[in-house]
Design a protein around this motif. Structure first.
Motif, PDB file in Angstrom:
ATOM      1  N   ASP A  40      -5.363  -2.628  -6.710  1.00 49.96           N
ATOM      2  CA  ASP A  40      -6.668  -2.247  -6.158  1.00 49.96           C
ATOM      3  C   ASP A  40      -6.713  -0.723  -6.017  1.00 49.96           C
ATOM      4  O   ASP A  40      -5.822  -0.121  -5.418  1.00 49.96           O
ATOM      5  CB  ASP A  40      -6.847  -2.910  -4.790  1.00 49.96           C
ATOM      6  N   ARG A  41      -7.755  -0.117  -6.599  1.00 48.85           N
ATOM      7  CA  ARG A  41      -7.955   1.337  -6.520  1.00 48.85           C
ATOM      8  C   ARG A  41      -9.068   1.701  -5.542  1.00 48.85           C
ATOM      9  O   ARG A  41      -9.485   2.849  -5.493  1.00 48.85           O
ATOM     10  CB  ARG A  41      -8.305   1.892  -7.897  1.00 48.85           C
ATOM     11  N   GLY A  42      -9.535   0.760  -4.777  1.00 48.82           N
ATOM     12  CA  GLY A  42     -10.697   0.961  -3.913  1.00 48.82           C
ATOM     13  C   GLY A  42     -10.535   2.048  -2.860  1.00 48.82           C
ATOM     14  O   GLY A  42     -11.534   2.601  -2.398  1.00 48.82           O
ATOM     15  N   TRP A  43      -9.305   2.355  -2.455  1.00 42.46           N
ATOM     16  CA  TRP A  43      -9.081   3.369  -1.417  1.00 42.46           C
ATOM     17  C   TRP A  43      -8.473   4.659  -1.973  1.00 42.46           C
ATOM     18  O   TRP A  43      -8.156   5.571  -1.218  1.00 42.46           O
ATOM     19  CB  TRP A  43      -8.178   2.812  -0.323  1.00 42.46           C
ATOM     20  N   VAL A  44      -8.331   4.735  -3.287  1.00 36.27           N
ATOM     21  CA  VAL A  44      -7.690   5.902  -3.886  1.00 36.27           C
ATOM     22  C   VAL A  44      -8.544   7.158  -3.709  1.00 36.27           C
ATOM     23  O   VAL A  44      -8.059   8.191  -3.267  1.00 36.27           O
ATOM     24  CB  VAL A  44      -7.358   5.667  -5.376  1.00 36.27           C
TER      25      VAL A  44
ATOM     26  N   LEU B 176       0.687   5.612  -0.121  1.00 34.61           N
ATOM     27  CA  LEU B 176      -0.120   6.821  -0.061  1.00 34.61           C
ATOM     28  C   LEU B 176       0.609   7.907  -0.836  1.00 34.61           C
ATOM     29  O   LEU B 176       1.730   8.266  -0.494  1.00 34.61           O
ATOM     30  CB  LEU B 176      -0.334   7.262   1.384  1.00 34.61           C
TER      31      LEU B 176
ATOM     32  N   GLY C 244       0.845  -1.180   0.000  1.00 35.47           N
ATOM     33  CA  GLY C 244       0.000   0.000   0.000  1.00 35.47           C
ATOM     34  C   GLY C 244       0.883   1.234   0.000  1.00 35.47           C
ATOM     35  O   GLY C 244       1.836   1.306   0.776  1.00 35.47           O
TER      36      GLY C 244
ATOM     37  N   ARG D 112     -10.822   7.972  -1.602  1.00 34.76           N
ATOM     38  CA  ARG D 112     -11.014   8.437  -0.222  1.00 34.76           C
ATOM     39  C   ARG D 112      -9.714   8.771   0.497  1.00 34.76           C
ATOM     40  O   ARG D 112      -9.640   9.718   1.265  1.00 34.76           O
ATOM     41  CB  ARG D 112     -11.787   7.383   0.560  1.00 34.76           C
ATOM     42  N   TYR D 113      -8.663   7.962   0.270  1.00 33.19           N
ATOM     43  CA  TYR D 113      -7.426   8.106   1.052  1.00 33.19           C
ATOM     44  C   TYR D 113      -6.161   8.337   0.233  1.00 33.19           C
ATOM     45  O   TYR D 113      -5.075   8.422   0.800  1.00 33.19           O
ATOM     46  CB  TYR D 113      -7.201   6.857   1.914  1.00 33.19           C
ATOM     47  N   ASN D 114      -6.254   8.372  -1.096  1.00 29.29           N
ATOM     48  CA  ASN D 114      -5.071   8.452  -1.968  1.00 29.29           C
ATOM     49  C   ASN D 114      -4.156   7.239  -1.762  1.00 29.29           C
ATOM     50  O   ASN D 114      -2.948   7.330  -1.947  1.00 29.29           O
ATOM     51  CB  ASN D 114      -4.275   9.737  -1.748  1.00 29.29           C
ATOM     52  N   LEU D 115      -4.737   6.124  -1.381  1.00 28.32           N
ATOM     53  CA  LEU D 115      -3.984   4.900  -1.096  1.00 28.32           C
ATOM     54  C   LEU D 115      -4.141   3.909  -2.247  1.00 28.32           C
ATOM     55  O   LEU D 115      -5.243   3.440  -2.532  1.00 28.32           O
ATOM     56  CB  LEU D 115      -4.472   4.260   0.204  1.00 28.32           C
TER      57      LEU D 115
ATOM     58  N   VAL E 229      -3.102   0.229  -3.781  1.00 25.85           N
ATOM     59  CA  VAL E 229      -2.573  -1.091  -3.446  1.00 25.85           C
ATOM     60  C   VAL E 229      -1.864  -1.593  -4.700  1.00 25.85           C
ATOM     61  O   VAL E 229      -2.474  -1.745  -5.758  1.00 25.85           O
ATOM     62  CB  VAL E 229      -3.680  -2.065  -3.005  1.00 25.85           C
TER      63      VAL E 229
END
Length: 179
Positions: free
Chosen positions: A129-133, A54, A52, A135-138, A140
């Motif tokens: 995985d772009r699932g947290w991009v 950020l 992961g 919301r969090y700029n994270l 995977v």
């Protein structure tokens, strides 16, 4: 010893994020490479290796990683501290950070972003995985190829905030554009 309150904006300095990385990407419009200093990352899985990272939405590297879906995580050693700080204190939109720092980009084997020759190791990655991009700029990332010099114990940098780095127990004070 009695503990003292720490401002929440400085709480990140209490956590050890692992070695500082130099993340390389390529401009999707022409392939020009960019490099940014990255301290906020974490291993997420062993097989396949997932990492992961950020990346600030204000960075060119964010846009290029999002567009291309690939990058290289380069692991510098302590002797590259001035170049690491220079990459972190400058913006790739205004200058060529490779030329600025004297770092050498070389073609990777599986992705369009370059290796940095001077770094101890390089991990070629694709976005898994772009699932947290949003919301969090994270992002995977999945490591699809890994390369390292055969040194046993490289002296890597560990960012402690505001221009302070730990190296094998030592602390380096380096200039910081963050104030």
């Amino acid at each position: 010893m009695k503990k003292q309150s720490v401002p929440l904006a400085e709480a990140y300095r209490l956590l050890e994020p692992g070695p500082v990385l130099l993340l390389t990407t390529a401009d999707p419009r022409g392939g020009r490479p960019n490099v940014m200093t990255l301290s906020w990352h974490m291993m997420m899985e062993f097989e396949p290796p997932l990492v992961g990272v950020l990346v600030s939405g204000r960075d060119d590297s964010f846009a290029w990683l999002e567009a291309n879906g690939e990058c290289v995580l380069n692991i510098p050693t302590a002797d590259l501290a001035p170049q690491v700080v220079a990459c972190g204190n400058s913006h790739g939109r205004r200058r060529d950070k490779f030329r600025l720092t004297g770092l050498t980009p070389s073609p990777a084997s599986r992705v369009g972003a370059p290796f940095i020759d001077e770094c101890y190791a390089s991990l070629e990655c694709v976005v898994h995985d772009r699932g947290w991009v949003a919301r969090y700029n994270l992002f995977v990332l999945e490591v699809v190829a890994a390369w390292a010099e055969p040194r046993k114990r490289p002296r890597t940098l560990h960012h402690r905030g505001w221009g302070e780095f730990a190296v094998a127990g030592s602390v380096l004070r380096l200039p910081s554009a963050m104030k």
